[in-house]
Motif scaffolding. Structure first.
Motif, PDB file in Angstrom:
ATOM      1  N   LEU A  91      11.528   9.121   4.660  1.00  0.00           N
ATOM      2  CA  LEU A  91      11.477   8.828   3.231  1.00  0.00           C
ATOM      3  C   LEU A  91      10.355   9.638   2.609  1.00  0.00           C
ATOM      4  N   HIS A  92      10.693  10.344   1.540  1.00  0.00           N
ATOM      5  CA  HIS A  92       9.712  11.245   0.947  1.00  0.00           C
ATOM      6  C   HIS A  92       9.191  10.765  -0.392  1.00  0.00           C
ATOM      7  N   GLU A  93       9.831   9.753  -0.953  1.00  0.00           N
ATOM      8  CA  GLU A  93       9.414   9.319  -2.281  1.00  0.00           C
ATOM      9  C   GLU A  93       9.281   7.813  -2.348  1.00  0.00           C
ATOM     10  N   ALA A  94       8.277   7.349  -3.042  1.00  0.00           N
ATOM     11  CA  ALA A  94       8.159   5.928  -3.324  1.00  0.00           C
ATOM     12  C   ALA A  94       8.436   5.774  -4.812  1.00  0.00           C
ATOM     13  N   ALA A  95       9.654   5.367  -5.107  1.00  0.00           N
ATOM     14  CA  ALA A  95      10.062   5.303  -6.505  1.00  0.00           C
ATOM     15  C   ALA A  95       9.127   4.385  -7.293  1.00  0.00           C
ATOM     16  N   LEU A 101       3.329   7.801   0.031  1.00  0.00           N
ATOM     17  CA  LEU A 101       4.460   8.709  -0.109  1.00  0.00           C
ATOM     18  C   LEU A 101       4.328   9.553  -1.374  1.00  0.00           C
ATOM     19  N   SER A 102       3.500   9.086  -2.289  1.00  0.00           N
ATOM     20  CA  SER A 102       3.242   9.881  -3.494  1.00  0.00           C
ATOM     21  C   SER A 102       2.044  10.809  -3.287  1.00  0.00           C
ATOM     22  N   HIS A 103       1.441  10.735  -2.100  1.00  0.00           N
ATOM     23  CA  HIS A 103       0.248  11.536  -1.841  1.00  0.00           C
ATOM     24  C   HIS A 103       0.339  12.297  -0.525  1.00  0.00           C
ATOM     25  N   GLY A 104       1.358  13.131  -0.435  1.00  0.00           N
ATOM     26  CA  GLY A 104       1.425  14.057   0.697  1.00  0.00           C
ATOM     27  C   GLY A 104       1.853  13.472   2.024  1.00  0.00           C
ATOM     28  N   MET A 105       2.394  12.252   2.028  1.00  0.00           N
ATOM     29  CA  MET A 105       2.849  11.699   3.294  1.00  0.00           C
ATOM     30  C   MET A 105       4.353  11.401   3.216  1.00  0.00           C
ATOM     31  N   SER A 106       4.985  11.387   4.389  1.00  0.00           N
ATOM     32  CA  SER A 106       6.373  10.935   4.485  1.00  0.00           C
ATOM     33  C   SER A 106       6.394   9.658   5.304  1.00  0.00           C
ATOM     34  N   ALA A 158      -0.416   2.785  15.672  1.00  0.00           N
ATOM     35  CA  ALA A 158      -0.004   3.959  14.884  1.00  0.00           C
ATOM     36  C   ALA A 158      -1.162   4.399  14.004  1.00  0.00           C
ATOM     37  N   PRO A 159      -1.324   5.724  13.826  1.00  0.00           N
ATOM     38  CA  PRO A 159      -2.444   6.218  13.009  1.00  0.00           C
ATOM     39  C   PRO A 159      -2.395   5.677  11.578  1.00  0.00           C
ATOM     40  N   GLN A 160      -1.213   5.633  11.003  1.00  0.00           N
ATOM     41  CA  GLN A 160      -1.104   5.215   9.606  1.00  0.00           C
ATOM     42  C   GLN A 160       0.262   4.593   9.350  1.00  0.00           C
ATOM     43  N   VAL A 161       0.274   3.435   8.692  1.00  0.00           N
ATOM     44  CA  VAL A 161       1.556   2.820   8.330  1.00  0.00           C
ATOM     45  C   VAL A 161       1.484   2.304   6.894  1.00  0.00           C
ATOM     46  N   GLU A 162       2.624   2.116   6.294  1.00  0.00           N
ATOM     47  CA  GLU A 162       2.679   1.530   4.955  1.00  0.00           C
ATOM     48  C   GLU A 162       4.004   0.804   4.809  1.00  0.00           C
ATOM     49  N   ASN A 163       3.952  -0.468   4.467  1.00  0.00           N
ATOM     50  CA  ASN A 163       5.160  -1.283   4.275  1.00  0.00           C
ATOM     51  C   ASN A 163       6.137  -1.146   5.435  1.00  0.00           C
ATOM     52  N   GLY A 164       5.605  -1.147   6.646  1.00  0.00           N
ATOM     53  CA  GLY A 164       6.488  -1.067   7.810  1.00  0.00           C
ATOM     54  C   GLY A 164       6.906   0.340   8.201  1.00  0.00           C
ATOM     55  N   LEU A 165       6.573   1.314   7.371  1.00  0.00           N
ATOM     56  CA  LEU A 165       6.929   2.705   7.684  1.00  0.00           C
ATOM     57  C   LEU A 165       5.789   3.382   8.438  1.00  0.00           C
ATOM     58  N   TYR A 166       6.144   4.199   9.429  1.00  0.00           N
ATOM     59  CA  TYR A 166       5.143   5.080  10.040  1.00  0.00           C
ATOM     60  C   TYR A 166       4.898   6.215   9.052  1.00  0.00           C
ATOM     61  N   PRO A 202       2.405  13.489   7.935  1.00  0.00           N
ATOM     62  CA  PRO A 202       2.246  14.487   6.875  1.00  0.00           C
ATOM     63  C   PRO A 202       3.619  14.876   6.322  1.00  0.00           C
ATOM     64  N   LYS A 203       3.671  15.072   5.024  1.00  0.00           N
ATOM     65  CA  LYS A 203       4.971  15.271   4.355  1.00  0.00           C
ATOM     66  C   LYS A 203       5.810  16.371   4.995  1.00  0.00           C
TER      67      LYS A 203
END
Lengths: 509, 95
Positions: free
Chosen positions: A131-135, A142-147, B80-88, B91-92
């Motif tokens: 996922l690349h975007e956090a609507a 996800l809005s700051h360079g992370m997927s 895990a190094p970094q997670v958010e709302n259950g997502l790993y 880098p984009k």
């Protein structure tokens, strides 16, 4: 120059197992991120894959349904590439020895029957989702360079079905994809839900001067998840390649993505050579042996297949190729039809087919649903035909009853959306009551009272002496005019068969 | 058969292994020794012999299609190094 299009299709059909291909994690769609990704799926060190019997059986079922060879021994291989949603750094797939080899699929197209040869079908695991975007969430990483990576889908069993380059137009490609889609659902190996990604197609498209035996350079268009996109993408790609070649350019072999908003394909990455994946047999998995007994067991459980059913409907029931085609578009369609025929008997076959392919098909199309979701059940439709046959209503009035039933039930279904009870379970017929109530409410009941009709007809004859004389003078057409007048006099409710009989009787006096 | 230096670098790239120019040369020598060993093995006549897909000559056992795993994502994500709302989080990556 006259160009010929050449298309081959690879389809990823998600197998309808409850657990993953190599682990006991659930495959249910729509779960919260990563709650269905176990240690095997996320590739923690030391874990080992254990193959799901249900996935193997479904692959065999498919192979048998398309008349393919089932390889008694097949081998799992590692396909190596790096991507964050592929935790192991390789996808477990099959390479040199797939479970299914050969086979073919036949379908009806504009010019008649078309057969597409299948190269192979192999088992493999799906990757996870990036996922690349956090609507609407500016604070999200996800809005700051992370997927974000959701591995719920990782390890979901897929059957990749590969054709020979046998299709010559987008229309044929769509016909193939629809036929395959219907088949995998028919034999119960895949739910076919394209929105959820359970059935996705890649199209390999090339063009060549007509008559040439050499294949042109192909482009692969990935992840087409609707029949419309498949058609649009191929048509765009064919135009693009022809323009390129006619301008003296060359087609580069590459992977392309279809952008439905702009209605064009664009380059995704230059296709890595096959050996870049460095396939090799997976040492974690032993060769898969499938016994002759297993194959025969699965063969004995196969339902009658769409093509066989289509031929039977034409040969035994005398239905047209079109009707037989519509009725076998899905197993649910065929079941709906056969349920009606079972209730009404062989003489009603044509009436059943007509009601399904005309009124029901039109209503279903307008509503954008499948016959399986029709608010009008096969039992109700059967009763409607009974009421036409026994003279309660005219065919014309039956259409109004159908519409009324459709609209009324539509609301009820939308609110309740509960599964309909089995059609065979009703002891007292609620379906019959539904039909009779609507006929009553709409006042559509035909006048089948002979005495009442005779009175009307006598008046009609008195008022139309000219037609009577013409009829007696041998003018057959005058008879129809009299029937029309009688119908008018009964406000369309007179039973036409009775009116006919009474008219003839009186006129013969 | 032997590997050229560009081929060694390409294999390293595919395997995501970072190597220096000096290491590439050293690895080239080592890999080519392995190839010599393979060449030696390939001189054996194997016509008529079915290749084995696995070192053990046994077949795969299958498991029944049943859900046996429960949700342990919180435990897995604790390392895990970094997670958010259950997502790993990584880098984009965009193709």
């Amino acid at each position: 120059m006259d160009w010929e299009t050449v298309i081959g299709i690879e389809t990823h059909a998600q197998l309808s197992t409850v657990s993953k291909i190599f682990s006991g994690a659930a495959t249910r769609f729509g779960a919260a991120p990563n709650v269905q990704a176990c240690a095997v799926d996320i590739a923690l060190p030391g874990v080992l894959p254990v193959l799901n019997k249900g996935a193997v059986e479904r692959a065999v079922r498919f192979g048998l349904a398309v008349g393919a060879d089932i390889n008694r021994r097949s081998v799992f291989a590692r396909k190596n590439y790096f991507y964050p949603d592929l935790p192991k750094g390789y996808q477990i797939s099959q390479y040199e020895l797939p479970v299914v080899r050969g086979g073919s699929l036949s379908m009806l197209v504009k010019d008649g029957e078309k057969t597409v040869r299948l190269t192979r079908a192999h088992l493999e695991e799906d990757a996870g989702k990036s996922l690349h975007e956090a609507a609407g969430n500016a604070h999200s990483a996800l809005s700051h360079g992370m997927s974000g990576i959701d591995l719920n889908r990782a390890g979901t069993p897929l059957l990749e079905i590969v054709t020979e380059p046998d299709m010559r137009s987008a229309e044929e490609a769509v016909a193939y994809a629809k036929t395959l889609h219907a088949l995998v659902r028919w034999i119960g190996i895949c739910d076919g839900n394209m929105q959820e990604g359970s059935f996705r197609c890649d199209a390999n498209v090339s063009v060549r001067p007509r008559g040439s035996a050499v294949l042109g350079t192909r482009c692969e268009i990935k992840n087409l998840n609707s029949f419309r996109f498949l058609e649009e993408a191929i048509n765009y790609e064919v135009r693009r390649q022809i323009e390129l070649l006619e301008d003296g350019g060359t087609v580069a072999q590459e992977t392309r993505l279809y952008d439905p908003d702009r209605r064009e394909t664009r380059s995704m990455r230059s296709k890595e050579e096959a050996h870049d994946y460095r396939y090799f047999p997976d040492p974690d998995l032993l060769p898969l042996d499938i016994s002759a007994e297993t194959i025969e067991q699965i063969r004995s459980e196969l339902p009658e297949l769409p093509q066989a059913k289509r031929e039977r409907y034409q040969n035994d029931f005398g239905l047209s190729a079109y009707d037989a085609g519509v009725l076998t578009q899905s197993r649910e369609n065929a079941e709906y039809f056969e349920d009606m025929v079972n209730r009404l008997g062989r003489p009603a076959v044509k009436a059943c087919a007509n009601w399904i392919t005309v009124e029901l098909a039109a209503a279903v199309n307008r509503a954008g649903i499948e016959i399986a979701q029709s608010p009008v059940s096969s039992e109700q439709l059967a009763w409607l035909i009974v009421r036409i046959d026994d003279g309660t209503i005219s065919s014309r009035a039956a259409k109004d009853v159908f519409q009324a039933l459709w609209q009324r039930e539509n609301i009820a279904v939308a609110v309740l959306s509960a599964p309909r009870p089995s059609l065979h379970s009703s002891v007292k017929s609620a379906a019959r009551d539904d039909i009779d109530n609507i006929i009553e409410q709409l006042g559509l009941k035909q006048i089948s009272d002979t005495g009442a009709l005779e009175d009307v007809i006598v008046q009609v004859l008195a008022a139309n002496q000219k037609s009577v004389e013409e009829y007696r003078a041998g003018k057959e057409k005058a008879f129809n005019a009299l029937v029309g007048q009688a119908m008018k006099a009964t406000k369309g409710k007179g039973n036409p068969a009775l009116i006919n009989g009474i008219l003839k009787k009186i006129l013969a006096r | 058969m032997s590997l050229s230096l560009p081929e060694v670098k390409r294999v390293a790239l595919l395997a995501r292994i970072e190597i220096t120019a000096g290491e590439a040369e050293a690895v080239q020598g080592q890999l080519n020794n392995i190839f010599k060993l393979i060449e030696q093995m390939q001189s054996v006549d194997t016509r008529g012999i079915t290749p084995m897909a696995h070192a053990q000559d046994v077949a795969q056992r299958l498991r029944e299609d049943r859900i046996t795993e429960t949700d342990q994502h919180a435990l897995y994500q604790s390392i895990a190094p970094q997670v958010e709302n259950g997502l790993y989080l990584v880098p984009k990556v965009i193709e």
